[in-house]
Design a protein around this motif. Structure first.
Motif, PDB file in Angstrom:
ATOM      1  N   ASN A 201     -25.341 -62.467   5.227  1.00  0.00           N
ATOM      2  CA  ASN A 201     -25.035 -62.984   3.904  1.00  0.00           C
ATOM      3  C   ASN A 201     -23.540 -62.767   3.644  1.00  0.00           C
ATOM      4  N   PRO A 202     -22.811 -63.795   3.171  1.00  0.00           N
ATOM      5  CA  PRO A 202     -21.370 -63.643   2.921  1.00  0.00           C
ATOM      6  C   PRO A 202     -21.046 -62.491   1.957  1.00  0.00           C
ATOM      7  N   SER A 203     -21.866 -62.295   0.949  1.00  0.00           N
ATOM      8  CA  SER A 203     -21.629 -61.195  -0.002  1.00  0.00           C
ATOM      9  C   SER A 203     -21.763 -59.848   0.687  1.00  0.00           C
ATOM     10  N   TYR A 204     -22.766 -59.730   1.531  1.00  0.00           N
ATOM     11  CA  TYR A 204     -22.966 -58.487   2.285  1.00  0.00           C
ATOM     12  C   TYR A 204     -21.764 -58.231   3.199  1.00  0.00           C
ATOM     13  N   LEU A 205     -21.358 -59.252   3.933  1.00  0.00           N
ATOM     14  CA  LEU A 205     -20.228 -59.099   4.852  1.00  0.00           C
ATOM     15  C   LEU A 205     -18.969 -58.701   4.088  1.00  0.00           C
ATOM     16  N   SER A 206     -18.716 -59.361   3.002  1.00  0.00           N
ATOM     17  CA  SER A 206     -17.539 -59.054   2.202  1.00  0.00           C
ATOM     18  C   SER A 206     -17.587 -57.619   1.673  1.00  0.00           C
ATOM     19  N   ARG A 207     -18.742 -57.210   1.212  1.00  0.00           N
ATOM     20  CA  ARG A 207     -18.922 -55.869   0.639  1.00  0.00           C
ATOM     21  C   ARG A 207     -18.801 -54.779   1.717  1.00  0.00           C
ATOM     22  N   GLU A 208     -19.339 -55.030   2.896  1.00  0.00           N
ATOM     23  CA  GLU A 208     -19.380 -54.020   3.958  1.00  0.00           C
ATOM     24  C   GLU A 208     -18.115 -54.003   4.824  1.00  0.00           C
ATOM     25  N   PHE A 209     -17.346 -55.055   4.768  1.00  0.00           N
ATOM     26  CA  PHE A 209     -16.208 -55.241   5.669  1.00  0.00           C
ATOM     27  C   PHE A 209     -15.287 -54.023   5.731  1.00  0.00           C
ATOM     28  N   SER A 210     -14.851 -53.542   4.585  1.00  0.00           N
ATOM     29  CA  SER A 210     -13.855 -52.467   4.567  1.00  0.00           C
ATOM     30  C   SER A 210     -14.354 -51.165   5.185  1.00  0.00           C
ATOM     31  N   LYS A 211     -15.649 -50.971   5.238  1.00  0.00           N
ATOM     32  CA  LYS A 211     -16.200 -49.756   5.844  1.00  0.00           C
ATOM     33  C   LYS A 211     -15.895 -49.686   7.338  1.00  0.00           C
ATOM     34  N   TYR A 212     -15.723 -50.836   7.958  1.00  0.00           N
ATOM     35  CA  TYR A 212     -15.559 -50.904   9.409  1.00  0.00           C
ATOM     36  C   TYR A 212     -14.159 -51.356   9.829  1.00  0.00           C
ATOM     37  N   PHE A 213     -13.339 -51.795   8.865  1.00  0.00           N
ATOM     38  CA  PHE A 213     -12.041 -52.369   9.201  1.00  0.00           C
ATOM     39  C   PHE A 213     -10.924 -51.696   8.407  1.00  0.00           C
ATOM     40  N   GLU A 214     -10.690 -50.432   8.741  1.00  0.00           N
ATOM     41  CA  GLU A 214      -9.537 -49.676   8.252  1.00  0.00           C
ATOM     42  C   GLU A 214      -9.441 -49.622   6.727  1.00  0.00           C
ATOM     43  N   ASP A 215     -10.565 -49.672   6.057  1.00  0.00           N
ATOM     44  CA  ASP A 215     -10.620 -49.611   4.598  1.00  0.00           C
ATOM     45  C   ASP A 215      -9.856 -50.765   3.935  1.00  0.00           C
ATOM     46  N   LEU A 216      -9.772 -51.898   4.644  1.00  0.00           N
ATOM     47  CA  LEU A 216      -9.107 -53.099   4.137  1.00  0.00           C
ATOM     48  C   LEU A 216     -10.146 -54.171   3.872  1.00  0.00           C
ATOM     49  N   ASN A 217      -9.874 -55.032   2.883  1.00  0.00           N
ATOM     50  CA  ASN A 217     -10.773 -56.167   2.707  1.00  0.00           C
ATOM     51  C   ASN A 217     -10.450 -57.231   3.761  1.00  0.00           C
ATOM     52  N   PHE A 218     -11.240 -58.278   3.815  1.00  0.00           N
ATOM     53  CA  PHE A 218     -11.098 -59.295   4.857  1.00  0.00           C
ATOM     54  C   PHE A 218      -9.690 -59.891   4.889  1.00  0.00           C
ATOM     55  N   GLY A 219      -9.186 -60.308   3.740  1.00  0.00           N
ATOM     56  CA  GLY A 219      -7.855 -60.912   3.672  1.00  0.00           C
ATOM     57  C   GLY A 219      -6.754 -59.955   4.084  1.00  0.00           C
ATOM     58  N   GLU A 220      -6.838 -58.716   3.618  1.00  0.00           N
ATOM     59  CA  GLU A 220      -5.827 -57.713   3.976  1.00  0.00           C
ATOM     60  C   GLU A 220      -5.824 -57.447   5.470  1.00  0.00           C
ATOM     61  N   TYR A 221      -7.007 -57.374   6.056  1.00  0.00           N
ATOM     62  CA  TYR A 221      -7.114 -57.103   7.489  1.00  0.00           C
ATOM     63  C   TYR A 221      -6.511 -58.251   8.307  1.00  0.00           C
ATOM     64  N   VAL A 222      -6.808 -59.471   7.915  1.00  0.00           N
ATOM     65  CA  VAL A 222      -6.270 -60.633   8.628  1.00  0.00           C
ATOM     66  C   VAL A 222      -4.744 -60.664   8.507  1.00  0.00           C
ATOM     67  N   ARG A 223      -4.208 -60.403   7.319  1.00  0.00           N
ATOM     68  CA  ARG A 223      -2.746 -60.368   7.150  1.00  0.00           C
ATOM     69  C   ARG A 223      -2.129 -59.282   8.018  1.00  0.00           C
ATOM     70  N   LYS A 224      -2.781 -58.131   8.101  1.00  0.00           N
ATOM     71  CA  LYS A 224      -2.285 -57.034   8.948  1.00  0.00           C
ATOM     72  C   LYS A 224      -2.203 -57.479  10.406  1.00  0.00           C
ATOM     73  N   LEU A 225      -3.246 -58.148  10.890  1.00  0.00           N
ATOM     74  CA  LEU A 225      -3.232 -58.618  12.277  1.00  0.00           C
ATOM     75  C   LEU A 225      -2.157 -59.675  12.505  1.00  0.00           C
ATOM     76  N   ARG A 226      -1.966 -60.554  11.531  1.00  0.00           N
ATOM     77  CA  ARG A 226      -0.921 -61.581  11.656  1.00  0.00           C
ATOM     78  C   ARG A 226       0.462 -60.935  11.742  1.00  0.00           C
ATOM     79  N   ILE A 227       0.698 -59.915  10.925  1.00  0.00           N
ATOM     80  CA  ILE A 227       1.993 -59.232  10.947  1.00  0.00           C
ATOM     81  C   ILE A 227       2.169 -58.471  12.264  1.00  0.00           C
TER      82      ILE A 227
END
Length: 109
Positions: A32-58
């Motif tokens: 579920n997109p809501s679940y993924l969005s809610r759980e994302f930061s637990k597994y990805f450096e305490d960042l939300n989806f957008g922040e994590y993607v920007r970090k990788l781009r940089i």
């Protein structure tokens, strides 16, 4: 687990086309997109989806600045930013320096 698969999907997108659609990714992962969005930061450096993607781009931009002779405009487009000013703003937020200063300091070393 879905986390490893999601990391692979994100890396593939970073390396290729930079189109990130959380709904499509959620569907691909059968989550579920809501679940993924809610759980994302637990597994990805305490960042939300957008922040994590920007970090990788940089991170990719830093690698290109250090190891290629592409212009900053080319690097901006290669890393999925719509224009150089957006790239410069996000780069400075992430690193504390603008890309041209970063490049100058890298060349001095």
């Amino acid at each position: 687990m879905w986390v490893k698969e999601l990391k692979n999907i994100i890396q593939d997108q970073i390396d290729a086309q930079f189109t990130f659609d959380l709904k499509k990714i959620s569907s691909d992962l059968e989550l579920n997109p809501s679940y993924l969005s809610r759980e994302f930061s637990k597994y990805f450096e305490d960042l939300n989806f957008g922040e994590y993607v920007r970090k990788l781009r940089i991170e990719k931009a830093i690698n290109l600045i250090q190891n290629t002779t592409y212009t900053l405009t080319e690097i901006a487009y290669m890393t999925g930013f719509s224009d150089q000013s957006h790239f410069t703003r996000i780069f400075k937020l992430q690193t504390g320096k603008n890309p041209s200063s970063y490049r100058k300091n890298t060349l001095k070393k």
